[in-house]
Design a protein around this motif. Structure first.
Motif, PDB file in Angstrom:
ATOM      1  N   THR A  10     -46.400  51.437 -33.857  1.00 29.14           N
ATOM      2  CA  THR A  10     -47.052  51.490 -32.404  1.00 29.14           C
ATOM      3  C   THR A  10     -46.951  52.927 -31.998  1.00 29.14           C
ATOM      4  O   THR A  10     -48.067  53.255 -31.491  1.00 29.14           O
ATOM      5  CB  THR A  10     -45.944  50.634 -31.261  1.00 29.14           C
ATOM      6  OG1 THR A  10     -45.981  49.351 -31.867  1.00 29.14           O
ATOM      7  CG2 THR A  10     -46.543  50.916 -29.861  1.00 29.14           C
ATOM      8  N   THR A  43     -57.630  49.617 -31.715  1.00 30.29           N
ATOM      9  CA  THR A  43     -56.518  49.238 -32.086  1.00 30.29           C
ATOM     10  C   THR A  43     -55.876  48.164 -31.568  1.00 30.29           C
ATOM     11  O   THR A  43     -55.222  47.322 -32.489  1.00 30.29           O
ATOM     12  CB  THR A  43     -55.569  50.502 -31.847  1.00 30.29           C
ATOM     13  OG1 THR A  43     -56.062  51.713 -32.497  1.00 30.29           O
ATOM     14  CG2 THR A  43     -54.092  50.530 -32.439  1.00 30.29           C
ATOM     15  N   TRP A  44     -55.831  47.861 -30.433  1.00 27.84           N
ATOM     16  CA  TRP A  44     -55.167  46.774 -29.651  1.00 27.84           C
ATOM     17  C   TRP A  44     -56.035  45.604 -29.218  1.00 27.84           C
ATOM     18  O   TRP A  44     -55.597  44.769 -28.414  1.00 27.84           O
ATOM     19  CB  TRP A  44     -54.272  47.286 -28.597  1.00 27.84           C
ATOM     20  CG  TRP A  44     -53.049  48.240 -29.062  1.00 27.84           C
ATOM     21  CD1 TRP A  44     -51.847  47.691 -29.851  1.00 27.84           C
ATOM     22  CD2 TRP A  44     -52.906  49.561 -28.995  1.00 27.84           C
ATOM     23  NE1 TRP A  44     -51.107  48.626 -29.777  1.00 27.84           N
ATOM     24  CE2 TRP A  44     -51.680  49.758 -29.690  1.00 27.84           C
ATOM     25  CE3 TRP A  44     -53.709  50.736 -28.636  1.00 27.84           C
ATOM     26  CZ2 TRP A  44     -51.009  51.054 -29.761  1.00 27.84           C
ATOM     27  CZ3 TRP A  44     -53.183  51.666 -28.681  1.00 27.84           C
ATOM     28  CH2 TRP A  44     -51.751  52.114 -29.138  1.00 27.84           C
ATOM     29  N   ARG A  48     -56.033  44.491 -23.898  1.00 24.95           N
ATOM     30  CA  ARG A  48     -54.730  45.254 -24.135  1.00 24.95           C
ATOM     31  C   ARG A  48     -54.884  46.752 -24.575  1.00 24.95           C
ATOM     32  O   ARG A  48     -54.294  47.806 -23.736  1.00 24.95           O
ATOM     33  CB  ARG A  48     -53.891  44.686 -25.294  1.00 24.95           C
ATOM     34  CG  ARG A  48     -52.341  45.322 -25.485  1.00 24.95           C
ATOM     35  CD  ARG A  48     -51.441  44.410 -26.229  1.00 24.95           C
ATOM     36  NE  ARG A  48     -50.110  45.031 -26.345  1.00 24.95           N
ATOM     37  CZ  ARG A  48     -49.616  45.615 -27.485  1.00 24.95           C
ATOM     38  NH1 ARG A  48     -50.104  44.938 -28.634  1.00 24.95           N
ATOM     39  NH2 ARG A  48     -48.420  46.047 -27.279  1.00 24.95           N
ATOM     40  N   GLY A  49     -55.699  47.197 -25.387  1.00 13.71           N
ATOM     41  CA  GLY A  49     -56.223  48.611 -25.750  1.00 13.71           C
ATOM     42  C   GLY A  49     -56.606  49.166 -24.356  1.00 13.71           C
ATOM     43  O   GLY A  49     -55.932  50.526 -24.306  1.00 13.71           O
ATOM     44  N   MET A 138     -49.865  44.534 -33.005  1.00 15.87           N
ATOM     45  CA  MET A 138     -50.650  45.613 -32.910  1.00 15.87           C
ATOM     46  C   MET A 138     -51.970  45.487 -33.164  1.00 15.87           C
ATOM     47  O   MET A 138     -52.935  46.082 -32.600  1.00 15.87           O
ATOM     48  CB  MET A 138     -50.297  46.499 -34.209  1.00 15.87           C
ATOM     49  CG  MET A 138     -49.178  47.472 -33.804  1.00 15.87           C
ATOM     50  SD  MET A 138     -49.213  48.585 -32.861  1.00 15.87           S
ATOM     51  CE  MET A 138     -50.440  49.551 -33.907  1.00 15.87           C
TER      52      MET A 138
END
Length: 151
Positions: A10, A43-44, A48-49, A138
């Motif tokens: 993370t 990435t997320w 969420r990213g 992730m």
């Protein structure tokens, strides 16, 4: 305060986002914030990213206003290792906040702000630490429905 030899997955994903926002604060004409948001979304996942990217931006802005000098983070294109002193302090702070270790978090804030413990740094740091829950996956959520334009 120990050195961080190996950032968690993370943290490894977070560092380039932090570096791009820091670069955007120092050199706004480079529009690093766009890259930071795009990288976090890749990435997320978008929801969420983008929430994580926004929390990073708020946290770094609070840190910047409580410091007499800018944060010294590596170039956004640099490799993850070695981490500079400010990068290590930020990651230790977030780890302490996630673990609810108030004395360690207070020490890291004092180190990063040269003794100024400001509520905005604590609040935004806790918000970011909560969004970086290591128990959440992730990878972006690919099963979520996406909007489509139908003509």
């Amino acid at each position: 305060m120990c050195d961080i030899d190996m950032p968690s997955p993370t943290e490894q994903a977070l560092l380039p986002v932090m570096r791009r926002f820091n670069d955007a604060f120092l050199r706004p004409e480079r529009f690093g914030w766009r890259d930071a948001y795009a990288l976090a979304a890749m990435t997320w996942g978008p929801s969420r990213g983008l929430a994580i990217a926004h929390a990073v931006q708020d946290f770094l802005a609070a840190l910047m206003t409580s410091r007499p000098v800018p944060l010294r983070l590596a170039d956004p294109a640099a490799s993850i290792k070695p981490l500079g002193p400010d990068e290590q302090a930020v990651l230790r702070l977030l780890r302490a906040m996630q673990a609810d270790e108030a004395p360690a978090a207070r020490d890291e804030i004092a180190l990063l702000t040269q003794g100024r413990i400001e509520a905005a740094v604590i609040r935004t740091g806790l918000e970011l630490a909560a969004k970086l829950d290591p128990m959440l996956p992730m990878t972006p959520d690919r099963d979520r429905p996406a909007l489509e334009v139908v003509i």
